[in-house]
Write a protein that holds these residues in place. Structure first.
Motif, PDB file in Angstrom:
ATOM      1  N   THR A  13      81.616  10.826  30.803  1.00 26.92           N
ATOM      2  CA  THR A  13      83.055  10.696  30.998  1.00 26.92           C
ATOM      3  C   THR A  13      83.572   9.314  30.622  1.00 26.92           C
ATOM      4  N   GLN A  14      82.884   8.272  31.086  1.00 21.21           N
ATOM      5  CA  GLN A  14      83.366   6.910  30.837  1.00 21.21           C
ATOM      6  C   GLN A  14      83.203   6.501  29.379  1.00 21.21           C
ATOM      7  N   SER A  15      82.068   6.803  28.778  1.00 22.07           N
ATOM      8  CA  SER A  15      81.897   6.427  27.381  1.00 22.07           C
ATOM      9  C   SER A  15      82.791   7.277  26.484  1.00 22.07           C
ATOM     10  N   ALA A  16      83.097   8.515  26.903  1.00 21.02           N
ATOM     11  CA  ALA A  16      84.017   9.345  26.125  1.00 21.02           C
ATOM     12  C   ALA A  16      85.397   8.702  26.058  1.00 21.02           C
ATOM     13  N   GLN A  17      85.802   8.048  27.127  1.00 19.10           N
ATOM     14  CA  GLN A  17      87.080   7.339  27.119  1.00 19.10           C
ATOM     15  C   GLN A  17      87.076   6.203  26.113  1.00 19.10           C
ATOM     16  N   MET A  18      85.935   5.548  25.958  1.00 25.25           N
ATOM     17  CA  MET A  18      85.820   4.484  24.965  1.00 25.25           C
ATOM     18  C   MET A  18      85.882   5.063  23.558  1.00 25.25           C
ATOM     19  N   LEU A  19      85.281   6.218  23.362  1.00 27.56           N
ATOM     20  CA  LEU A  19      85.348   6.885  22.064  1.00 27.56           C
ATOM     21  C   LEU A  19      86.790   7.253  21.729  1.00 27.56           C
ATOM     22  N   GLN A  20      87.541   7.707  22.720  1.00 31.67           N
ATOM     23  CA  GLN A  20      88.927   8.113  22.493  1.00 31.67           C
ATOM     24  C   GLN A  20      89.794   6.951  22.024  1.00 31.67           C
ATOM     25  N   GLN A  21      89.454   5.743  22.429  1.00 31.80           N
ATOM     26  CA  GLN A  21      90.251   4.578  22.096  1.00 31.80           C
ATOM     27  C   GLN A  21      89.845   3.926  20.775  1.00 31.80           C
ATOM     28  N   ASP A  22      88.792   4.426  20.164  1.00 33.94           N
ATOM     29  CA  ASP A  22      88.274   3.806  18.941  1.00 33.94           C
ATOM     30  C   ASP A  22      88.872   4.480  17.710  1.00 33.94           C
ATOM     31  N   LYS A  23      89.782   3.795  17.054  1.00 28.53           N
ATOM     32  CA  LYS A  23      90.470   4.360  15.894  1.00 28.53           C
ATOM     33  C   LYS A  23      89.551   4.493  14.684  1.00 28.53           C
ATOM     34  N   GLN A  24      88.582   3.573  14.550  1.00 24.58           N
ATOM     35  CA  GLN A  24      87.642   3.678  13.441  1.00 24.58           C
ATOM     36  C   GLN A  24      86.829   4.958  13.561  1.00 24.58           C
ATOM     37  N   LEU A  25      86.390   5.272  14.770  1.00 29.52           N
ATOM     38  CA  LEU A  25      85.614   6.488  14.984  1.00 29.52           C
ATOM     39  C   LEU A  25      86.460   7.713  14.660  1.00 29.52           C
ATOM     40  N   GLN A  26      87.693   7.732  15.125  1.00 28.10           N
ATOM     41  CA  GLN A  26      88.569   8.867  14.852  1.00 28.10           C
ATOM     42  C   GLN A  26      88.738   9.071  13.346  1.00 28.10           C
ATOM     43  N   HIS A  27      88.962   7.974  12.642  1.00 24.53           N
ATOM     44  CA  HIS A  27      89.134   8.063  11.188  1.00 24.53           C
ATOM     45  C   HIS A  27      87.875   8.588  10.513  1.00 24.53           C
ATOM     46  N   GLN A  28      86.705   8.096  10.936  1.00 23.70           N
ATOM     47  CA  GLN A  28      85.457   8.509  10.302  1.00 23.70           C
ATOM     48  C   GLN A  28      85.144   9.972  10.601  1.00 23.70           C
ATOM     49  N   LEU A  29      85.409  10.416  11.814  1.00 25.11           N
ATOM     50  CA  LEU A  29      85.190  11.826  12.142  1.00 25.11           C
ATOM     51  C   LEU A  29      86.102  12.724  11.304  1.00 25.11           C
ATOM     52  N   GLN A  30      87.342  12.321  11.144  1.00 28.44           N
ATOM     53  CA  GLN A  30      88.271  13.116  10.339  1.00 28.44           C
ATOM     54  C   GLN A  30      87.868  13.105   8.867  1.00 28.44           C
ATOM     55  N   THR A  31      87.313  11.983   8.406  1.00 29.61           N
ATOM     56  CA  THR A  31      86.843  11.901   7.023  1.00 29.61           C
ATOM     57  C   THR A  31      85.658  12.828   6.795  1.00 29.61           C
ATOM     58  N   VAL A  32      84.711  12.828   7.743  1.00 33.10           N
ATOM     59  CA  VAL A  32      83.553  13.720   7.644  1.00 33.10           C
ATOM     60  C   VAL A  32      84.012  15.176   7.690  1.00 33.10           C
ATOM     61  N   GLN A  33      84.929  15.474   8.579  1.00 31.43           N
ATOM     62  CA  GLN A  33      85.439  16.839   8.682  1.00 31.43           C
ATOM     63  C   GLN A  33      86.050  17.302   7.365  1.00 31.43           C
ATOM     64  N   ALA A  34      86.889  16.446   6.760  1.00 33.16           N
ATOM     65  CA  ALA A  34      87.534  16.804   5.490  1.00 33.16           C
ATOM     66  C   ALA A  34      86.507  16.987   4.385  1.00 33.16           C
ATOM     67  N   LYS A  35      85.474  16.135   4.377  1.00 29.32           N
ATOM     68  CA  LYS A  35      84.430  16.239   3.357  1.00 29.32           C
ATOM     69  C   LYS A  35      83.672  17.556   3.490  1.00 29.32           C
ATOM     70  N   LEU A  36      83.337  17.927   4.711  1.00 27.59           N
ATOM     71  CA  LEU A  36      82.585  19.158   4.931  1.00 27.59           C
ATOM     72  C   LEU A  36      83.445  20.389   4.670  1.00 27.59           C
ATOM     73  N   GLN A  37      84.717  20.314   4.994  1.00 28.62           N
ATOM     74  CA  GLN A  37      85.606  21.433   4.732  1.00 28.62           C
ATOM     75  C   GLN A  37      85.795  21.661   3.236  1.00 28.62           C
ATOM     76  N   GLY A  38      85.587  20.607   2.442  1.00 28.40           N
ATOM     77  CA  GLY A  38      85.743  20.716   0.997  1.00 28.40           C
ATOM     78  C   GLY A  38      84.528  21.270   0.281  1.00 28.40           C
ATOM     79  N   LEU A  39      83.423  21.440   1.016  1.00 25.21           N
ATOM     80  CA  LEU A  39      82.222  21.997   0.401  1.00 25.21           C
ATOM     81  C   LEU A  39      82.363  23.504   0.222  1.00 25.21           C
ATOM     82  N   THR A  40      81.587  24.027  -0.694  1.00 33.65           N
ATOM     83  CA  THR A  40      81.603  25.472  -0.943  1.00 33.65           C
ATOM     84  C   THR A  40      80.184  26.014  -1.042  1.00 33.65           C
ATOM     85  N   GLY A  41      80.077  27.340  -0.960  1.00 34.40           N
ATOM     86  CA  GLY A  41      78.799  28.013  -1.187  1.00 34.40           C
ATOM     87  C   GLY A  41      77.714  27.578  -0.233  1.00 34.40           C
TER      88      GLY A  41
END
Length: 283
Positions: A180-208
């Motif tokens: 719970t406590q470390s999750a709150q730290m993750l929520q406040q980290d903008k770099q992490l949010q950006h990197q997770l969204q970047t990975v998500q977009a990269k994986l969504q762009g894969l095919t086959g």
């Protein structure tokens, strides 16, 4: 050329027991400090083979002083030595609460975080994997690990071009989010949010086949984004954590304990409560 079948696990068990019986353990551990790097990393590899899933041998190696020597090897100038030191440490502390406790008290977590920033990608990857295991085995260390730089390392390695490395980083983020406590730290980290969204977009762009091969990682990345940042109302349809992680999730639901203040390590048996994590520089 004649080919020999691989050695059976029970063969390694007998060999490790024989090594102890004949008094060869001090000699083996002394080779971890040999002047030749090729000897040092091979000695660490032998240590890993001996202690893996072998509690009696793990105890012999702990009593022989293997832990401080392997931690010292983490800072070796040779990358192969650092890699094999991580392998041996992993084999030594897995399924061994007492060895894990000694590792924590010898400031193993800060040294793992430092190793995750190594210039060698194999060292980075093994350090991320072992750090995840340590935090999973002792969840109260999650907050301290984040404060010491684990969160920064995980976010940075999500951008790695090496699949095994960013996947190890994602697994570490997943584990840190269980508390719970470390999750709150993750929520406040903008770099992490950006990197997770970047990975998500990269994986969504894969095919086959590529898309199919990374399906679990995409599902977990999407789940983390929704649970940490609440960016979409579709979170109910996101796959849940694998059932094997249910106990950890239940512990979080009941409230993870706060990390206690550091104190001198105890000398009791493995049935005693885990001692607090020491955060200072390695001794």
């Amino acid at each position: 050329m004649e080919h020999f079948p691989p050695a059976r696990p029970d063969t390694f068990l007998r060999a490790a027991a024989d090594l102890h019986t004949i008094g060869g353990l001090p000699t083996l551990l002394s080779l971890l400090q040999d002047s030749h790097a090729s000897i040092r990393w091979r000695a660490a590899e032998v240590v890993a083979t001996c202690v893996q899933n072998n509690p009696p041998v793990q105890q012999w190696f702990m009593e022989g002083g293997a832990m401080p020597k392997l931690l010292h090897l983490l800072h070796d100038e040779d990358a192969s030595c650092r890699t094999k030191a991580l392998l041996a440490l992993s084999c030594l502390i897995r399924l061994n609460p007492l060895a894990l406790e000694v590792f924590r008290q010898k400031r193993g977590i800060p040294q793992l975080i430092q190793a995750a920033d190594d210039k060698d990608i194999k060292v980075q990857r093994k350090a991320l994997h072992l750090l995840r295991h340590v935090v999973q085995a002792h969840p109260p260390d999650s907050v301290a690990a984040c404060q010491l730089g684990a969160l920064h390392q995980a976010a940075s390695h999500l951008a790695s071009s090496d699949d095994d490395t960013w996947q190890a980083a994602l697994a570490l983020v997943q584990q840190l989010a269980e508390d719970t406590q470390s999750a709150q730290m993750l929520q406040q980290d903008k770099q992490l949010q950006h990197q997770l969204q970047t990975v998500q977009a990269k994986l969504q762009g894969l095919t086959g086949e590529d898309r199919e091969a990374t399906g679990e990682e995409l599902a977990e990345c999407t789940r983390l984004i929704h649970s940490l940042y609440n960016t979409s109302s579709q979170s109910a349809s996101v796959p849940q954590t694998h059932p094997s992680k249910a106990p950890a999730a239940a512990a979080v639901a009941n409230g993870a304990p706060r990390l206690p203040q550091a104190q001198s390590p105890g000398h009791g048996n493995s049935s005693l409560p885990a001692a607090p994590l020491l955060l200072g520089p390695p001794s």
